[in-house]
Design an enzyme around this catalytic site. Sequence first.
Site, PDB file in Angstrom:
ATOM      1  N   LYS A 180       0.834  -1.199   0.000  1.00 50.25           N
ATOM      2  CA  LYS A 180       0.000   0.000   0.000  1.00 50.25           C
ATOM      3  C   LYS A 180       0.871   1.252   0.000  1.00 50.25           C
ATOM      4  O   LYS A 180       1.739   1.398   0.847  1.00 50.25           O
ATOM      5  CB  LYS A 180      -0.916  -0.018   1.216  1.00 50.25           C
ATOM      6  CG  LYS A 180      -1.826  -1.249   1.276  1.00 50.25           C
ATOM      7  CD  LYS A 180      -2.592  -1.345   2.580  1.00 50.25           C
ATOM      8  CE  LYS A 180      -1.680  -1.592   3.768  1.00 50.25           C
ATOM      9  NZ  LYS A 180      -2.421  -1.878   5.015  1.00 50.25           N
ATOM     10  N   THR A 212      -8.868   8.671   8.844  1.00 46.44           N
ATOM     11  CA  THR A 212      -8.371   7.479   8.162  1.00 46.44           C
ATOM     12  C   THR A 212      -7.938   6.393   9.148  1.00 46.44           C
ATOM     13  O   THR A 212      -7.226   5.465   8.774  1.00 46.44           O
ATOM     14  CB  THR A 212      -7.179   7.836   7.254  1.00 46.44           C
ATOM     15  OG1 THR A 212      -6.159   8.466   8.042  1.00 46.44           O
ATOM     16  CG2 THR A 212      -7.607   8.762   6.127  1.00 46.44           C
ATOM     17  N   GLY A 214      -7.735   3.138  11.008  1.00 51.20           N
ATOM     18  CA  GLY A 214      -8.218   1.796  10.755  1.00 51.20           C
ATOM     19  C   GLY A 214      -8.313   1.397   9.298  1.00 51.20           C
ATOM     20  O   GLY A 214      -8.881   0.353   8.975  1.00 51.20           O
ATOM     21  N   THR A 215      -7.735   2.188   8.402  1.00 52.41           N
ATOM     22  CA  THR A 215      -7.845   1.853   6.974  1.00 52.41           C
ATOM     23  C   THR A 215      -7.166   0.518   6.649  1.00 52.41           C
ATOM     24  O   THR A 215      -7.692  -0.269   5.854  1.00 52.41           O
ATOM     25  CB  THR A 215      -7.247   2.956   6.085  1.00 52.41           C
ATOM     26  OG1 THR A 215      -5.924   3.265   6.550  1.00 52.41           O
ATOM     27  CG2 THR A 215      -8.086   4.211   6.125  1.00 52.41           C
ATOM     28  N   GLY A 216      -6.009   0.256   7.262  1.00 52.11           N
ATOM     29  CA  GLY A 216      -5.307  -0.987   6.973  1.00 52.11           C
ATOM     30  C   GLY A 216      -6.065  -2.204   7.470  1.00 52.11           C
ATOM     31  O   GLY A 216      -6.194  -3.214   6.764  1.00 52.11           O
ATOM     32  N   CYS A 217      -6.579  -2.124   8.693  1.00 44.67           N
ATOM     33  CA  CYS A 217      -7.387  -3.221   9.250  1.00 44.67           C
ATOM     34  C   CYS A 217      -8.618  -3.452   8.380  1.00 44.67           C
ATOM     35  O   CYS A 217      -8.970  -4.600   8.058  1.00 44.67           O
ATOM     36  CB  CYS A 217      -7.832  -2.884  10.668  1.00 44.67           C
ATOM     37  SG  CYS A 217      -6.501  -2.523  11.828  1.00 44.67           S
TER      38      CYS A 217
END
Length: 271
Positions: A180, A212, A214-217
């Site tokens: 990412k 933004t 928690g975008t990865g989770c």
Amino acid sequence: MKGGSVKGRVLIVAGSDSGGGAGIQADIKAVSALGAYGMTAIAALTAQNTTGVYGVVPVDPAFVALQMKVVLEDIGADAVKVGMLANAPVIEAVATEYEARAVNVPLVLDPVMIAKSGHHLLDPDAVVTLRKRLLPLAEVVTPNLPEAEALTDLPIRDLDDMRRAAELILSFGPKSVLLKGGHLEDDSLYDLLLTVDGETVFEGRRVHTPHTHGTGCTLSSAIAAGLAQGLCSRDAVARARNYVERAILTAPGLGHGHGPLNHLHTVGEFQ
């Protein structure tokens, strides 16, 4: 699988976020919003909100494994998502339990290391354990750029650097790598999906917002839901990216720091 409208079972192994924006809480919301059924094995407790992480308590490795065991023996899983694991003993326990009971189930690994606030969520000496024990088991691994740098010891400043890092991570054993690019400074964003069959570059535009958290989770859980529902990796990633983008654009604006996404913007679409 028998029953009602839920399609796909996802076992989520990760840490809890008391603020609800990331971790287990975000994972359950994302999986549910995309029409799948979420189950959990909680690997760590955190005291956090939108302004930062104020405490972390790892769960006993044997109890993490027990949570996985009882869920897999009874309900089963069509995908497994692994997020924050905190330390090497927990990583080892999760890998061992997965190998024993779910080795043919696609695993999405989000190698969570550092919170958006800068707080370390993985012991630095556990990075090698993560690389050796879990990366070879993953269908998809989803590092951001700082995580990829920690896994590879390579600096990443542009798309070519991303390709080099993704190739090295792929050599560690996962079937595919979604690197990412959100930490690059350009307004154009690139996410690079690399498999043994080639690459796909997903391009987008940066959304200038503090909301933004928690975008990865959320992205990794959305990918796991797609795999559980029979999508290939590329299609699961494409759908997950669209879902996360809309969740950012419609974020509720909560908190005084990095606010959460709107995980439930899809309500009604997958029912």
